[in-house]
Design a protein around this motif. Sequence first.
Motif, PDB file in Angstrom:
ATOM      1  N   THR A 193       0.855  -1.181   0.000  1.00 57.76           N
ATOM      2  CA  THR A 193       0.000   0.000   0.000  1.00 57.76           C
ATOM      3  C   THR A 193       0.891   1.231   0.000  1.00 57.76           C
ATOM      4  O   THR A 193       1.760   1.389   0.858  1.00 57.76           O
ATOM      5  N   PHE A 194       0.696   2.078  -0.984  1.00 52.26           N
ATOM      6  CA  PHE A 194       1.497   3.287  -1.098  1.00 52.26           C
ATOM      7  C   PHE A 194       0.869   4.405  -0.276  1.00 52.26           C
ATOM      8  O   PHE A 194      -0.358   4.551  -0.232  1.00 52.26           O
ATOM      9  N   SER A 195       1.720   5.187   0.324  1.00 50.85           N
ATOM     10  CA  SER A 195       1.296   6.317   1.142  1.00 50.85           C
ATOM     11  C   SER A 195       2.297   7.450   0.945  1.00 50.85           C
ATOM     12  O   SER A 195       3.416   7.231   0.452  1.00 50.85           O
ATOM     13  N   PRO A 196       1.921   8.679   1.313  1.00 44.29           N
ATOM     14  CA  PRO A 196       2.872   9.789   1.169  1.00 44.29           C
ATOM     15  C   PRO A 196       4.138   9.547   1.984  1.00 44.29           C
ATOM     16  O   PRO A 196       4.091   9.264   3.177  1.00 44.29           O
ATOM     17  N   CYS A 197       5.295   9.648   1.309  1.00 43.59           N
ATOM     18  CA  CYS A 197       6.589   9.415   1.950  1.00 43.59           C
ATOM     19  C   CYS A 197       7.465  10.648   1.755  1.00 43.59           C
ATOM     20  O   CYS A 197       7.830  10.958   0.612  1.00 43.59           O
ATOM     21  N   THR A 234       7.953  15.045  -1.154  1.00 44.85           N
ATOM     22  CA  THR A 234       7.044  13.961  -0.771  1.00 44.85           C
ATOM     23  C   THR A 234       6.514  13.265  -2.017  1.00 44.85           C
ATOM     24  O   THR A 234       6.148  13.916  -2.999  1.00 44.85           O
ATOM     25  N   LEU A 273       4.344   9.390  -3.398  1.00 44.59           N
ATOM     26  CA  LEU A 273       3.577   8.204  -3.011  1.00 44.59           C
ATOM     27  C   LEU A 273       4.462   6.978  -3.184  1.00 44.59           C
ATOM     28  O   LEU A 273       5.008   6.748  -4.265  1.00 44.59           O
ATOM     29  N   ASP A 279       6.186   3.133  -0.964  1.00 43.83           N
ATOM     30  CA  ASP A 279       6.273   2.229   0.172  1.00 43.83           C
ATOM     31  C   ASP A 279       7.525   2.590   0.980  1.00 43.83           C
ATOM     32  O   ASP A 279       8.648   2.498   0.480  1.00 43.83           O
ATOM     33  N   TRP A 280       7.338   3.012   2.210  1.00 41.38           N
ATOM     34  CA  TRP A 280       8.442   3.499   3.035  1.00 41.38           C
ATOM     35  C   TRP A 280       9.534   2.449   3.199  1.00 41.38           C
ATOM     36  O   TRP A 280      10.724   2.729   3.008  1.00 41.38           O
ATOM     37  N   THR A 307       3.636  11.218  -8.211  1.00 41.63           N
ATOM     38  CA  THR A 307       2.318  10.572  -8.195  1.00 41.63           C
ATOM     39  C   THR A 307       2.355   9.392  -9.139  1.00 41.63           C
ATOM     40  O   THR A 307       2.740   9.534 -10.303  1.00 41.63           O
TER      41      THR A 307
END
Length: 470
Positions: free
Chosen positions: A282-286, A332, A334, A336-337, A467
Amino acid sequence: MFQATRRRLAIWYTAVTAVLLLLFASGVYLYVRSTLVERIDDTLNHVVEIVERSLVIEPVNHETDKLRINVEASFRNNANNVDDDHIDLEWFSPTGKLLWSTFSEPLNIPIHGNHTGETVRIPKQDQWGDSELSLRQVTQRVEFGRQVLGYLRVSHPWFEVTKPSRQLILDLALGIWLMLLSVAASGWFLSGKAMEPVGDSYQRLKQFTADASHELRSPITLIQTNVQVALSELELVETEVSSSTNYRQQLKVVERLTQRLGKLVNDLLFLARQDSGISKDTFSPCPLDALLMEVIEEQQLLASEKDIALNLHLVDPPVAETSPELLENWFTLLGDWDQLVRLLTNLISNALRYTPAGGKVNVELTRQEGISRVSRMRVSTAQLQIKVSDTGVGIPTEALPRLFDRFYRVDPARTHKKSESTATDSATGSGLGLAIAQAIVEHHQGQIQVESSLGKGTTFIVTLPVTLES
């Protein structure tokens, strides 16, 4: 196996094409045949109309209530006109008696009205024996008022349908046969082209399996050796005090090899999941700047031990940029951290490993805005670019194309020589680090490039979109 698969593909391709060609040929044949029949029927009906208009009707014995057809006057001119078109005429009395015909012999076919046309076959004998005459006929009942004056039957040879139909069948059969030969040849060629990537994948899989087996066999053999040594020395623990120290050392080696083996298995599992597409990250803002600071902090200890200057440079946004929201999220993206941490850790640790003491490793992070060439307006194609540069030994030019291949390692001369080494230190790298880095970059829809000069250093350039595209 590949030849058998290629053969099956070519056969299936040819078979499917043959079925389609047969269906097409059948449709063409039926259409042409029906067109020929309709043309002959139209010709016969047209002749009937012409003959009907040219009939000479006269009273019988000067009685106005009874009429008859003057056969000689009516058909004398028509016989010459229709003879050129291979059309024959027959005139019958109202009772069905043949009164006039262009045939040399009567056909002996009973009269019945048929405006749509019918095909009749008449057996006959000639000098060659028994044969059959086929005709297409239209029969018209001629009336004047309520009185039936007779029957007009017009005939046309049926061979003008069968002859072009047979020729069409031969032409279609020849065309289908030639087409199937060309399709079979092209199918064999195309199946070979289609099997090439499969063959390449199979060869890579074989190479991957062989390399993985080799990489797994080495630590397992070392583990077994060290365990055997530890067990043998354990038997002497009662007589020799120094054996306990050797026993502890052997167990540490086993522990280190086990950790290495576990890391190798985890790397292989990660690559297998990326290849199969079963990874559901799941990708999230990094914030990539914070992530880089964390990785740099972790690698700083190793850099200090090797007397290497490890620097991070964040390129500031342009002065013209005034959007507070954009400035706050300038670095920032999107993603995977954990995967991004692994990516940058691999690149920075590689740079530190191949940079001699007193060297430098520079990490630079910059944002590249997308600008439309037409409107000069910003578009949603912003990218973050990370450059990891070192002043190490560099990579030979011939090794660059294979640098991201799994289990590929550059000539051992590139690695540092140590004054003291154990058996486990001779091959600390598995050759999966850069392959994992490339898989992570591709998973984030980015690109990774490498520039290197032997003896001067190496630069890895990673470009990641802010993005992800859906």
